[in-house]
Design an enzyme around this catalytic site. Structure first.
Site, short mmCIF file in Angstrom:
data_model
loop_
_atom_site.label_atom_id
_atom_site.label_comp_id
_atom_site.label_asym_id
_atom_site.label_seq_id
_atom_site.Cartn_x
_atom_site.Cartn_y
_atom_site.Cartn_z
N GLU A 45 0.80 -1.24 0.00
CA GLU A 45 0.00 0.00 0.00
C GLU A 45 0.84 1.29 0.00
O GLU A 45 0.34 2.34 0.37
CB GLU A 45 -0.99 0.03 1.19
CG GLU A 45 -2.06 -1.04 1.06
CD GLU A 45 -2.90 -1.21 2.30
OE1 GLU A 45 -3.83 -0.42 2.50
OE2 GLU A 45 -2.63 -2.15 3.08
N THR A 50 -0.02 2.51 -8.14
CA THR A 50 -0.58 3.82 -8.50
C THR A 50 0.38 4.55 -9.45
O THR A 50 -0.05 5.20 -10.41
CB THR A 50 -0.84 4.65 -7.22
OG1 THR A 50 -1.54 3.83 -6.29
CG2 THR A 50 -1.66 5.89 -7.52
N ARG A 179 -8.09 0.33 -4.96
CA ARG A 179 -7.06 -0.46 -4.28
C ARG A 179 -7.20 -1.95 -4.62
O ARG A 179 -8.23 -2.55 -4.36
CB ARG A 179 -7.18 -0.25 -2.77
CG ARG A 179 -6.45 -1.29 -1.93
CD ARG A 179 -4.95 -1.20 -2.07
NE ARG A 179 -4.29 -2.28 -1.34
CZ ARG A 179 -3.09 -2.75 -1.64
NH1 ARG A 179 -2.42 -2.28 -2.67
NH2 ARG A 179 -2.55 -3.71 -0.94
N ASP A 209 6.57 -3.68 -11.47
CA ASP A 209 5.78 -3.51 -10.25
C ASP A 209 5.73 -4.85 -9.53
O ASP A 209 5.54 -5.89 -10.17
CB ASP A 209 4.35 -3.07 -10.64
CG ASP A 209 3.47 -2.79 -9.43
OD1 ASP A 209 4.01 -2.52 -8.33
OD2 ASP A 209 2.23 -2.84 -9.58
N GLN A 213 3.69 -6.59 0.17
CA GLN A 213 3.47 -7.22 1.48
C GLN A 213 4.54 -8.28 1.72
O GLN A 213 5.14 -8.80 0.78
CB GLN A 213 2.07 -7.83 1.54
CG GLN A 213 1.01 -6.76 1.67
CD GLN A 213 -0.37 -7.30 2.02
OE1 GLN A 213 -0.53 -8.49 2.33
NE2 GLN A 213 -1.36 -6.45 1.95
#
Ligand code: GTP
Ligand code: MG
Length: 386
Positions: A45, A50, A179, A209, A213
């Site tokens: 996150e 993005t 998201r 990308d 996590q």
């Protein structure tokens, strides 16, 4: 060194003729036909995907109607996971609903479960609307740092009337806010014009990308080979939140630990490192609401910097990362399942910092232009053109 340089001959001063310079530059551009490879890293996150979406908007054709349609379900699910997490956490945080009539709506949402409804019906959206208007729900939303809530919760819940419409088609801003956790590795390719002032032409970029996590980081090593520069994303507004995957670890601390791993990794020694101190919009909101980073990083009380509280906070966060780049001591080999560090770099390298808001296309356009310019200047400097 920011980039491994193409193999070109240095400008020969004896042949002081501008034609020679032109020839050298053409030769360089020709020999530099490899794409510049950028890797986005950072915790979950932090904003990596993005940035990929922004590259698609800025340097590819953006999103077509089919791609926008695909996002509808994800955005509606973002609404569901937001309201579900807020109402689920009211009881643990001892926050009651303000309007008792909303108890039925709360039960309706909780019974659906986190996975979401099979169909997003009018009845469903009516329940969400009533809940989002409830002052108790808003109070629980304000305490979202106590539990796991996506950053775009407020953005989407405020736009529920639009999103509920049968002909809803997401805008670029909606897609940027949507998201979806990344699993695995994705690559996009694009071309960027080189400014005339820097001899024109077109440069290919490959941008990778990855999922940020902990469970995803084992896969990162697959893409380390041949990377020219890393963009390391930091979610600065996360200073008062704990990790989704480990509720005992502060998110900003995790980002610092991860940054140190990246900085010291011997697999990434040749790569330039650019830190994007991201989510500046959310950081500013959070600080202006009175949340202070000193409650989580007590050393902030001794930090001296000019400006208002927000300015000091952002500079403090930057200093935490900068300090790690100055640390020279050797560390022990770490080989846990979640960390890929094998040994540390001992040579001096530069690290560049940018304050960013990844959801803001103008901001990303400017930052990308600066970074691209820096890369080009670096290359041209090294071949002796400037
Ligand atoms: N307001 C705001 N939201 C942001 C910003 N950057 C990212 N977001 C939001 O934060 C959420 C997470 O961003 P992602 O780009 O999915 O994060 P990621 O680093 O790819 O996460 P993983 O795939 O789990 O590693 C999304 O809902 C984004 O819209 C920012 O600067 N400001
Ligand atoms: Mg992602």
């Amino acid at each position: 060194m920011l980039l491994p340089l193409p193999c070109v001959k240095k400008y020969d001063e004896n042949e002081s003729n501008s034609k020679q310079i032109d020839r050298e530059i053409k030769q360089w551009i020709k020999s530099y036909n490899d794409a510049i490879k950028l890797l986005l890293l950072g915790t979950g996150e932090s904003g990596k995907t993005t940035i990929i979406k922004q590259m698609k908007i800025l340097h590819i054709q953006g999103f077509n109607a089919g791609e926008r349609m695909e996002k509808i379900q994800h955005i509606r699910h973002n609404i569901h996971e937001s309201i579900y997490e807020i109402v689920r956490n009211m009881s643990p945080l001892s926050i009651p609903l303000r309007d008792p009539k909303n108890i039925q709506s709360q039960q309706y949402i909780l019974q659906i479960g986190l996975a979401g409804p099979a169909d997003y019906t009018e009845e469903y959206f009516d329940h969400v609307r009533s809940l989002w208007r409830d002052a108790g729900v808003r109070e629980c939303f304000k305490q979202a740092n106590e539990y796991q809530l996506i950053d775009s919760a407020e953005y989407f819940l405020d736009r529920i009337d639009l999103i509920a419409k049968s002909d809803y088609l997401p805008s670029d801003a909606d897609i940027l806010r949507c998201r979806q956790k990344t699993t695995g590795i994705q690559k996009i390719e694009f071309k960027v014009k080189v400014p005339k002032s820097m001899h024109g032409g077109v440069q290919d970029f490959w941008m990778f990308d990855v999922g940020g996590q902990r469970g995803e980081r084992k896969k990162w090593i697959q893409v380390f080979e041949g990377i020219h520069a890393i963009w390391f994303l930091v979610a600065c507004s996360d200073f008062d939140q704990n990790l989704r995957e480990d509720n005992t670890q502060n998110r900003l601390t995790e980002s610092l630990v991860l940054f140190q791993d990246v900085w010291q990794s011997r697999f990434l020694l040749e790569a330039g490192l650019i830190v994007f101190l991201n989510k500046q919009d959310l950081l500013e909101n959070k600080v202006s609401r009175g949340n202070t980073i000193a409650n989580y990083f007590p050393q902030y009380d001794n930090f001296e910097a000019p400006g208002n509280e927000y300015n000091r906070t952002k500079l403090f966060i930057k200093s935490l990362f900068m300090d790690l780049t100055k640390k020279r001591e050797r560390r022990n080999i770490t080989a846990s399942a979640e960390r890929f560090v094998v040994s540390e770099a001992s040579r001096t390298r530069e690290c560049y910092f940018h304050f960013t808001t990844a959801t803001d296309t103008d901001n990303v356009r400017t930052v990308f232009r600066d970074v691209h310019q820096m890369i080009l200047t670096h290359i041209l400097n090294n071949i002796g053109v400037y």
